[in-house]
Design a protein around this motif. Structure first.
Motif, PDB file in Angstrom:
ATOM      1  N   THR B 195       0.848  -1.192   0.000  1.00 39.65           N
ATOM      2  CA  THR B 195       0.000   0.000   0.000  1.00 39.65           C
ATOM      3  C   THR B 195       0.883   1.242   0.000  1.00 39.65           C
ATOM      4  OG1 THR B 195      -0.076  -0.028   2.422  1.00 39.65           O
ATOM      5  CG2 THR B 195      -1.899  -1.088   1.249  1.00 39.65           C
ATOM      6  N   GLN B 196       0.312   2.316  -0.441  1.00 41.10           N
ATOM      7  CA  GLN B 196       1.038   3.583  -0.525  1.00 41.10           C
ATOM      8  C   GLN B 196       1.478   4.058   0.849  1.00 41.10           C
ATOM      9  OE1 GLN B 196      -0.873   6.958  -2.759  1.00 41.10           O
ATOM     10  NE2 GLN B 196      -0.959   7.787  -0.687  1.00 41.10           N
ATOM     11  N   VAL B 197       2.713   4.506   0.951  1.00 36.11           N
ATOM     12  CA  VAL B 197       3.218   5.080   2.199  1.00 36.11           C
ATOM     13  C   VAL B 197       2.806   6.548   2.264  1.00 36.11           C
ATOM     14  CG1 VAL B 197       5.253   5.570   3.587  1.00 36.11           C
ATOM     15  CG2 VAL B 197       5.224   3.560   2.086  1.00 36.11           C
ATOM     16  N   GLY B 198       2.113   6.912   3.322  1.00 32.34           N
ATOM     17  CA  GLY B 198       1.766   8.314   3.527  1.00 32.34           C
ATOM     18  C   GLY B 198       0.952   8.883   2.383  1.00 32.34           C
TER      19      GLY B 198
END
Lengths: 58, 246
Positions: B195-198
């Motif tokens: 999943t996308q970080v931040g």
């Protein structure tokens, strides 16, 4: 009641907030739902902490 | 212990790769000090006032090609521009200096009997990161994970961090934009999805640089991915992603 039906009734549902993908190609787009039948409970907890999913209140 | 040389150095800022025209690079980090000795002291004493600063200076050849030193430097004074300055080579896991400095000057110094030289000075604005390269600078045509794959940090970190992106070349070939994303997983994507970080890097339509601050936990494994937005035929993006975990 079979164990499968019991699981279906109690499975928590989560709404996907960020697109997610596993190495085997399984993917979830924003707005999809995911449950404890698809991902382990501890993984779902991590994803909630990361802001990737949120629990859907039934 | 490994020693490094000039072939390991690169200098990128705001999507400009001026490594090939640059022959001197100086990176400075320092703490601001105040002298605290007084009457009766025979030696100077110093105290740190709690502020750190720094910057980068470089000397390069004057080059008027598109994307070369003159275009990169002449209009940059007074602007913050994300910079990656590497000393250990362009490879996953290597460290580089990454920050969002403000360019203070651009000096053109022609001299008799020499090729024209230029120099520029950048002063720190916010933190100077000791970032780790997640995806080394490389061209990519296909959507999906970057060519370097994932980087194993050995453990998750819990105090956030700062991520940097430089796109040095982009051919959309019909696509409307490209999104470079930093992703995380606790088990390298086996059971815990990537999943996308931040927050996301803004979708790009041209060369450029970006910096995002990340709060909280960053999982053990990270990687970069490419998503082509819209429809097109044969796109290509040359990019690098680096991350400092706090």
């Amino acid at each position: 009641m079979t164990s499968e039906r019991r699981t279906a009734r109690t499975a928590k549902r989560y709404r996907v907030l960020k697109p997610m993908v596993l190495n085997d190609g399984t993917a979830w787009a924003e707005g999809d739902e995911v449950t404890t039948r698809e991902l382990k409970a501890d993984v779902l907890e991590r994803l909630v902490e990361r802001g990737a999913i949120e629990e859907v209140s039934s | 212990m490994t020693k490094y040389g000039s072939d390991d150095v690169f200098l990128l800022f705001s999507g400009f790769d001026i490594s090939g025209d640059t022959f001197e690079l100086q990176q400075v980090k320092e703490a601001l000090l105040e002298a605290t000795h007084g009457f009766g002291d025979a030696w100077e004493e110093q105290s740190a006032v709690g502020v750190k600063t720094g910057g980068v200076n470089h000397r390069s050849f004057y080059d008027d090609a598109t994307g070369a030193t003159n275009e990169a430097l002449f209009g940059g004074m007074g602007f913050n521009r994300p910079m990656l300055a590497g000393l250990e080579g362009n490879a996953q896991g290597k460290k580089c200096i990454a920050f969002n400095p403000m360019q203070r000057n651009y000096v053109r110094s022609p001299a008799r009997g020499e090729l024209h030289k230029v120099s520029a000075e950048y002063l720190s604005h916010q933190r100077i990161s000791e970032a780790e390269i997640i995806q080394s600078l490389a061209a990519q045509t296909a959507a999906g994970a970057g060519s370097d794959g994932s980087l194993d940090n050995g453990a998750q970190s819990t105090s956030g961090g700062t991520a940097y992106l430089e796109i040095t070349a982009l051919d959309l070939d019909g696509y409307t934009s490209v999104t470079i994303q930093l992703e995380e997983s606790s088990d390298n994507g086996a059971g815990d999805p990537w999943t996308q970080v931040g927050s996301a890097f803004t979708a790009a339509t041209a060369r450029g640089g970006a910096r995002i601050e990340i709060s909280g936990t960053i999982e053990r494994y990270t990687r970069a991915t490419v998503t082509w937005n819209g429809a097109g035929t044969s796109p290509s993006v040359t990019y690098i992603v680096a991350l400092e975990r706090d």
